[in-house]
Design a protein around this motif. Sequence first.
Motif, PDB file in Angstrom:
ATOM      1  N   ASP A   1      12.493   4.550   1.106  1.00 16.42           N
ATOM      2  CA  ASP A   1      12.237   3.988  -0.228  1.00 16.42           C
ATOM      3  C   ASP A   1      13.275   4.470  -1.248  1.00 16.42           C
ATOM      4  O   ASP A   1      12.951   4.807  -2.391  1.00 16.42           O
TER       5      ASP A   1
ATOM      6  N   CYS B   1       7.584  -0.035   4.345  1.00 15.89           N
ATOM      7  CA  CYS B   1       8.465   1.113   4.142  1.00 15.89           C
ATOM      8  C   CYS B   1       9.911   0.607   4.127  1.00 15.89           C
ATOM      9  O   CYS B   1      10.280  -0.234   4.940  1.00 15.89           O
TER      10      CYS B   1
ATOM     11  N   GLU C   1      -4.856   0.606   6.829  1.00 18.50           N
ATOM     12  CA  GLU C   1      -3.682   0.651   5.965  1.00 18.50           C
ATOM     13  C   GLU C   1      -3.813   1.760   4.934  1.00 18.50           C
ATOM     14  O   GLU C   1      -4.897   1.997   4.390  1.00 18.50           O
ATOM     15  N   THR C   2      -2.712   2.451   4.662  1.00 17.81           N
ATOM     16  CA  THR C   2      -2.686   3.472   3.635  1.00 17.81           C
ATOM     17  C   THR C   2      -1.372   3.370   2.863  1.00 17.81           C
ATOM     18  O   THR C   2      -0.355   2.939   3.416  1.00 17.81           O
ATOM     19  N   THR C   3      -1.410   3.752   1.582  1.00 19.41           N
ATOM     20  CA  THR C   3      -0.178   3.824   0.802  1.00 19.41           C
ATOM     21  C   THR C   3       0.402   5.232   0.843  1.00 19.41           C
ATOM     22  O   THR C   3       1.517   5.456   0.391  1.00 19.41           O
TER      23      THR C   3
ATOM     24  N   ARG D   1       1.353   2.551   7.449  1.00 18.90           N
ATOM     25  CA  ARG D   1       1.953   2.406   6.125  1.00 18.90           C
ATOM     26  C   ARG D   1       2.877   1.195   6.183  1.00 18.90           C
ATOM     27  O   ARG D   1       3.845   1.191   6.936  1.00 18.90           O
TER      28      ARG D   1
END
Length: 197
Positions: free
Chosen positions: A137, A85, A24-26, A82
């Motif tokens: 977003d 989203c 997982e990444t932001t 990600r």
Amino acid sequence: MECTDKTDIHKAFDGERLPPGQRETTAFPVLSKGDVPSWTPTTEFRAWGALDRERSWTLSEFRALPHETQRQDFHCVTGWSRLDCRFTGVPFTELAERLSIHDDVVSVTFHALDGYTTSLPLAECMREDVLFAWALDGEPLSGPHGGPLRVLTPHKYAYKGAKWVSGIAFRTEHERGYWERRGYSDSANPWAEDRYA
């Protein structure tokens, strides 16, 4: 705009929310086969192939179609995901209702402004979460991330969702796309780790 949560898609594939082999990444890394193509407000989105008649929309006309915001997870074949989203755009099903698709159509090929292609069976395109998106977003989708319009296929690795999408061809035979012809999986199921053919 109300946001519809589509992040439970993993349940249909008997898997965890974060598919195997993913981290997982932001962040939202940018991966493309080449440079960001140019476009203008007069650039058209087209639908052709096994239809009663071809259709086209300018970008402003396309964005005027019924659209929604969905919360989706995004899985890249290179191993990052990600989560959460918020994408805004037109569901594929909404577009399909405006087209007279022939009964013998089995596949849809997505075409991009840079020449990129990728294909999915028509039945997989008819999921409510397959989206032609222009915002992420709450902000316009940037060029590096596929703006002005990209396809989202949250049940697949992201290479099945063309950036800079310029049109869709409805086909009576399946045709492999750019990366699929170069050794990537045509099924691209993250929960089965279908990365390569």
